[in-house]
Design a protein around this motif. Sequence first.
Motif, mmCIF file in Angstrom:
data_model
loop_
_atom_site.group_PDB
_atom_site.id
_atom_site.type_symbol
_atom_site.label_atom_id
_atom_site.label_comp_id
_atom_site.label_asym_id
_atom_site.label_seq_id
_atom_site.Cartn_x
_atom_site.Cartn_y
_atom_site.Cartn_z
ATOM 1 N N ASP A 29 -22.509 -0.936 39.025
ATOM 2 C CA ASP A 29 -21.884 -0.176 37.940
ATOM 3 C C ASP A 29 -21.282 -1.075 36.865
ATOM 4 O O ASP A 29 -21.013 -0.617 35.762
ATOM 5 C CB ASP A 29 -20.786 0.735 38.488
ATOM 6 C CG ASP A 29 -21.335 1.847 39.370
ATOM 7 O OD1 ASP A 29 -22.532 2.190 39.231
ATOM 8 O OD2 ASP A 29 -20.569 2.367 40.199
ATOM 9 N N TYR A 30 -21.063 -2.339 37.157
ATOM 10 C CA TYR A 30 -20.404 -3.242 36.219
ATOM 11 C C TYR A 30 -21.384 -4.054 35.367
ATOM 12 O O TYR A 30 -20.963 -4.797 34.493
ATOM 13 C CB TYR A 30 -19.464 -4.194 36.976
ATOM 14 C CG TYR A 30 -18.469 -3.434 37.805
ATOM 15 C CD1 TYR A 30 -17.386 -2.799 37.210
ATOM 16 C CD2 TYR A 30 -18.629 -3.319 39.186
ATOM 17 C CE1 TYR A 30 -16.481 -2.071 37.967
ATOM 18 C CE2 TYR A 30 -17.723 -2.605 39.952
ATOM 19 C CZ TYR A 30 -16.653 -1.980 39.331
ATOM 20 O OH TYR A 30 -15.767 -1.267 40.088
ATOM 21 N N ILE A 31 -22.654 -3.908 35.621
ATOM 22 C CA ILE A 31 -23.668 -4.642 34.860
ATOM 23 C C ILE A 31 -23.798 -4.014 33.476
ATOM 24 O O ILE A 31 -24.007 -2.819 33.341
ATOM 25 C CB ILE A 31 -25.031 -4.624 35.592
ATOM 26 C CG1 ILE A 31 -24.911 -5.265 36.978
ATOM 27 C CG2 ILE A 31 -26.105 -5.292 34.755
ATOM 28 C CD1 ILE A 31 -24.565 -6.726 36.978
ATOM 29 N N GLN A 32 -23.684 -4.834 32.445
ATOM 30 C CA GLN A 32 -23.820 -4.350 31.072
ATOM 31 C C GLN A 32 -25.240 -4.487 30.550
ATOM 32 O O GLN A 32 -25.692 -3.685 29.754
ATOM 33 C CB GLN A 32 -22.889 -5.132 30.141
ATOM 34 C CG GLN A 32 -21.443 -4.999 30.500
ATOM 35 C CD GLN A 32 -20.613 -6.112 29.904
ATOM 36 O OE1 GLN A 32 -21.071 -7.237 29.775
ATOM 37 N NE2 GLN A 32 -19.384 -5.787 29.555
ATOM 38 N N GLY A 61 -12.967 -8.844 30.940
ATOM 39 C CA GLY A 61 -13.510 -8.686 29.594
ATOM 40 C C GLY A 61 -14.776 -9.481 29.329
ATOM 41 O O GLY A 61 -15.136 -9.717 28.171
ATOM 42 N N GLY A 62 -15.477 -9.865 30.375
ATOM 43 C CA GLY A 62 -16.658 -10.705 30.215
ATOM 44 C C GLY A 62 -17.956 -9.941 30.034
ATOM 45 O O GLY A 62 -18.019 -8.729 30.217
ATOM 46 N N GLU A 63 -18.983 -10.693 29.697
ATOM 47 C CA GLU A 63 -20.337 -10.154 29.585
ATOM 48 C C GLU A 63 -21.053 -10.401 30.915
ATOM 49 O O GLU A 63 -20.952 -11.484 31.489
ATOM 50 C CB GLU A 63 -21.094 -10.831 28.448
ATOM 51 C CG GLU A 63 -22.474 -10.257 28.235
ATOM 52 C CD GLU A 63 -23.209 -10.887 27.068
ATOM 53 O OE1 GLU A 63 -24.387 -10.552 26.892
ATOM 54 O OE2 GLU A 63 -22.631 -11.719 26.360
ATOM 55 N N ILE A 64 -21.805 -9.384 31.376
ATOM 56 C CA ILE A 64 -22.446 -9.456 32.681
ATOM 57 C C ILE A 64 -23.905 -9.053 32.556
ATOM 58 O O ILE A 64 -24.224 -7.981 32.030
ATOM 59 C CB ILE A 64 -21.736 -8.535 33.698
ATOM 60 C CG1 ILE A 64 -20.232 -8.839 33.742
ATOM 61 C CG2 ILE A 64 -22.346 -8.684 35.081
ATOM 62 C CD1 ILE A 64 -19.377 -7.655 33.506
ATOM 63 N N VAL A 65 -24.790 -9.915 33.074
ATOM 64 C CA VAL A 65 -26.228 -9.662 33.061
ATOM 65 C C VAL A 65 -26.710 -9.580 34.505
ATOM 66 O O VAL A 65 -26.400 -10.454 35.318
ATOM 67 C CB VAL A 65 -26.989 -10.794 32.327
ATOM 68 C CG1 VAL A 65 -28.490 -10.539 32.348
ATOM 69 C CG2 VAL A 65 -26.480 -10.964 30.898
ATOM 70 N N GLY A 66 -27.471 -8.549 34.808
ATOM 71 C CA GLY A 66 -28.068 -8.401 36.129
ATOM 72 C C GLY A 66 -29.569 -8.527 36.035
ATOM 73 O O GLY A 66 -30.207 -7.828 35.245
ATOM 74 N N VAL A 67 -30.141 -9.432 36.821
ATOM 75 C CA VAL A 67 -31.590 -9.642 36.850
ATOM 76 C C VAL A 67 -32.104 -9.005 38.132
ATOM 77 O O VAL A 67 -31.853 -9.504 39.231
ATOM 78 C CB VAL A 67 -31.935 -11.143 36.775
ATOM 79 C CG1 VAL A 67 -33.444 -11.339 36.819
ATOM 80 C CG2 VAL A 67 -31.340 -11.759 35.511
ATOM 81 N N SER A 125 -19.185 -9.177 39.458
ATOM 82 C CA SER A 125 -19.363 -8.396 38.235
ATOM 83 C C SER A 125 -18.131 -7.557 37.931
ATOM 84 O O SER A 125 -17.726 -7.426 36.771
ATOM 85 C CB SER A 125 -20.598 -7.496 38.351
ATOM 86 O OG SER A 125 -21.764 -8.281 38.483
ATOM 87 N N LYS A 126 -17.511 -7.001 38.962
ATOM 88 C CA LYS A 126 -16.280 -6.229 38.766
ATOM 89 C C LYS A 126 -15.179 -7.126 38.206
ATOM 90 O O LYS A 126 -14.477 -6.763 37.251
ATOM 91 C CB LYS A 126 -15.823 -5.590 40.078
ATOM 92 C CG LYS A 126 -14.542 -4.795 39.933
ATOM 93 C CD LYS A 126 -14.106 -4.168 41.244
ATOM 94 C CE LYS A 126 -12.828 -3.348 41.045
ATOM 95 N NZ LYS A 126 -12.340 -2.793 42.305
#
Length: 174
Positions: free
Chosen positions: A78-81, A58-64, A51-52
Amino acid sequence: MNICVIGYSGKINKSPVKELYDFTYRLGYTIAVRGHTIWSGGRDGIMDIVSKGAHEGGGEIVGVLPWDKENSLSRPSDYIQNVVYTGLDFTMRSCVLVNNADLVIAVGGGAGTATEIFASYSYGKPLLLCAKSGGWSQRIAETFQGKSGPVYLDSRETAPVFLVHTIDDIERHL
């Protein structure tokens, strides 16, 4: 494309995660700069590092995540959007995670990663096993030693499985 990265959880400065830091960071960064969305379990270990890298690319990050936001085990990296709180335990959360992927990449991993590998295959998701990353990714890859091209986890041939060793190998599938 939604790319799910699965692998070891745990502290990023402890084995076996710390040995995979550079590889996993580059993986996240590479996926992001190619315009793909990272999906992960959204927590620590490999999930945090990838995620970092994606964030800095510059990417999109999803956390499930498992359970709900009041549960201490559901604290996102901290990097999950974008956070998806499933209300489910770790195993069931993993099914939600991999079912949303177009491609799954496995880096090392313990029992949870093994569950996600087999769920990915069962859901028909193409799977990249990082063959030299330790854990279940490496153990499963070793069963196909000497074979090239896609392999399959059983006779149903539900989804192709590719053994990869480098970021360049992975990029060929993106």
